[in-house]
Motif scaffolding. Structure first.
Motif, PDB file in Angstrom:
ATOM      1  N   THR A   1     -29.335   4.621  -0.097  1.00 19.51           N
ATOM      2  CA  THR A   1     -27.918   4.426   0.205  1.00 19.51           C
ATOM      3  C   THR A   1     -27.059   4.670  -1.033  1.00 19.51           C
ATOM      4  O   THR A   1     -27.543   4.637  -2.169  1.00 19.51           O
ATOM      5  CB  THR A   1     -27.652   3.006   0.728  1.00 19.51           C
TER       6      THR A   1
ATOM      7  N   THR B   1     -23.454   3.207  -1.183  1.00 16.52           N
ATOM      8  CA  THR B   1     -22.260   2.556  -0.646  1.00 16.52           C
ATOM      9  C   THR B   1     -21.098   2.596  -1.628  1.00 16.52           C
ATOM     10  O   THR B   1     -19.939   2.565  -1.225  1.00 16.52           O
ATOM     11  CB  THR B   1     -22.576   1.100  -0.270  1.00 16.52           C
TER      12      THR B   1
ATOM     13  N   ARG C   1     -26.627   7.421  14.145  1.00 17.31           N
ATOM     14  CA  ARG C   1     -26.246   6.021  13.916  1.00 17.31           C
ATOM     15  C   ARG C   1     -27.460   5.098  14.031  1.00 17.31           C
ATOM     16  O   ARG C   1     -28.294   5.251  14.923  1.00 17.31           O
ATOM     17  CB  ARG C   1     -25.176   5.604  14.912  1.00 17.31           C
ATOM     18  N   ARG C   2     -27.551   4.143  13.112  1.00 14.64           N
ATOM     19  CA  ARG C   2     -28.598   3.138  13.104  1.00 14.64           C
ATOM     20  C   ARG C   2     -28.060   1.834  13.693  1.00 14.64           C
ATOM     21  O   ARG C   2     -26.848   1.592  13.690  1.00 14.64           O
ATOM     22  CB  ARG C   2     -29.049   2.861  11.667  1.00 14.64           C
ATOM     23  N   PRO C   3     -28.933   0.944  14.160  1.00 13.42           N
ATOM     24  CA  PRO C   3     -28.472  -0.351  14.686  1.00 13.42           C
ATOM     25  C   PRO C   3     -27.734  -1.198  13.656  1.00 13.42           C
ATOM     26  O   PRO C   3     -26.887  -2.025  14.021  1.00 13.42           O
ATOM     27  CB  PRO C   3     -29.778  -1.032  15.126  1.00 13.42           C
ATOM     28  N   ASP C   4     -28.029  -0.993  12.351  1.00 21.62           N
ATOM     29  CA  ASP C   4     -27.388  -1.815  11.316  1.00 21.62           C
ATOM     30  C   ASP C   4     -26.033  -1.275  10.875  1.00 21.62           C
ATOM     31  O   ASP C   4     -25.408  -1.823   9.958  1.00 21.62           O
ATOM     32  CB  ASP C   4     -28.310  -1.958  10.095  1.00 21.62           C
ATOM     33  N   GLY C   5     -25.560  -0.195  11.518  1.00 24.92           N
ATOM     34  CA  GLY C   5     -24.249   0.347  11.183  1.00 24.92           C
ATOM     35  C   GLY C   5     -24.293   1.496  10.196  1.00 24.92           C
ATOM     36  O   GLY C   5     -23.312   2.229  10.055  1.00 24.92           O
ATOM     37  N   LYS C   6     -25.398   1.633   9.474  1.00 26.70           N
ATOM     38  CA  LYS C   6     -25.552   2.809   8.621  1.00 26.70           C
ATOM     39  C   LYS C   6     -26.010   3.990   9.475  1.00 26.70           C
ATOM     40  O   LYS C   6     -26.221   3.862  10.682  1.00 26.70           O
ATOM     41  CB  LYS C   6     -26.532   2.516   7.486  1.00 26.70           C
TER      42      LYS C   6
ATOM     43  N   TYR D   1     -28.014   6.636   5.105  1.00 24.86           N
ATOM     44  CA  TYR D   1     -29.323   6.068   4.804  1.00 24.86           C
ATOM     45  C   TYR D   1     -30.279   7.254   4.819  1.00 24.86           C
ATOM     46  O   TYR D   1     -30.675   7.737   5.887  1.00 24.86           O
ATOM     47  CB  TYR D   1     -29.721   5.007   5.834  1.00 24.86           C
TER      48      TYR D   1
ATOM     49  N   ASN E   1     -28.840   7.213   9.586  1.00 27.02           N
ATOM     50  CA  ASN E   1     -29.914   8.055   9.073  1.00 27.02           C
ATOM     51  C   ASN E   1     -29.350   9.447   8.825  1.00 27.02           C
ATOM     52  O   ASN E   1     -28.662  10.001   9.686  1.00 27.02           O
ATOM     53  CB  ASN E   1     -31.061   8.139  10.077  1.00 27.02           C
TER      54      ASN E   1
END
Length: 218
Positions: free
Chosen positions: A32, A34, A58-63, A41, A65
């Motif tokens: 990452t 940020t 989109r990933r489940p954590d908001g970031k 990610y 791939n």
């Protein structure tokens, strides 16, 4: 080899030419960054970069791939150097929040941005020399989400020169100096919203294509 033959022709599938999913342009090599307002990610999954289509999902954590390839750390460890000419053809992404780029990096700097693009500025390419300063926001009706764009950059010692779709559009008159050299990076980042809008909640994937990338050494 004739004078017109490229010294480097990108084969994105080559694991000796390119490393996927990590770069020392990111803190600790990634995954990452940020601090640069990115949702990336980095992933080594070849479907995100090795086909020449650079993807982000989109990933489940908001970031997100995201695909990145670099010559840094590869077996061949190719570097562009002062005097080289890079040519590429790309298809720009359409999704707001997409942040595609081709750029250079070595030892914490040596960055020349062949291009950066943000679809919220649909007709604008960002062309930058971070080595000695100098940048241009290049606007043209041929630049648009989903458009194919031909790029050429000469890494001159006294002036870095950019061509877009065959037209010379910017010479920074700063250059890179005689001893400059740097690795190549090709990637798709995702904006986090500080400088450009983040993706809308309903958007789950984005991509851009690199048809070819080659380097000539006169």
């Amino acid at each position: 080899m004739s004078a017109r033959d490229p010294i480097f022709t990108a084969n994105f599938q080559s694991t000796s030419q390119w490393v996927a999913g990590r770069s020392w342009a990111y803190p600790n090599g990634g995954p990452t960054n940020t601090g640069d307002n990115k949702l990336d990610y980095l992933v080594a999954d070849p479907s995100y970069s090795r086909t020449g289509t650079f993807r982000a999902t989109r990933r489940p954590d908001g970031k997100w791939n995201a695909g990145l390839l670099t010559t840094e750390g590869s077996e061949e460890a190719f570097m562009v150097r002062a005097g080289d000419v890079l040519e590429s053809r790309v298809r720009l992404p359409a999704e707001i929040g997409a942040w595609p780029a081709i750029w250079t990096w070595r030892d914490g700097g040596n960055e020349i941005d062949i291009f950066e693009y943000h679809p919220d500025n649909p007709d604008l390419l960002e062309l930058s020399n971070h080595v000695k300063g100098g940048s241009r926001y290049h606007r043209d009706s041929s630049i648009a989400p989903g458009a194919w764009v031909d790029l050429k950059v000469e890494f001159g010692t006294r002036s870095v020169v950019w061509w877009v779709n065959g037209t010379r559009v910017f010479a920074d008159r700063r250059g890179v100096g005689r001893n400059w050299r740097a690795y190549l990076i090709v990637n798709l980042s995702v904006c986090a919203g500080r400088y450009h809008p983040a993706p809308a909640p309903g958007v789950s994937q984005m991509s851009y294509e690199v048809e070819y990338l080659r380097v000539h050494r006169p």
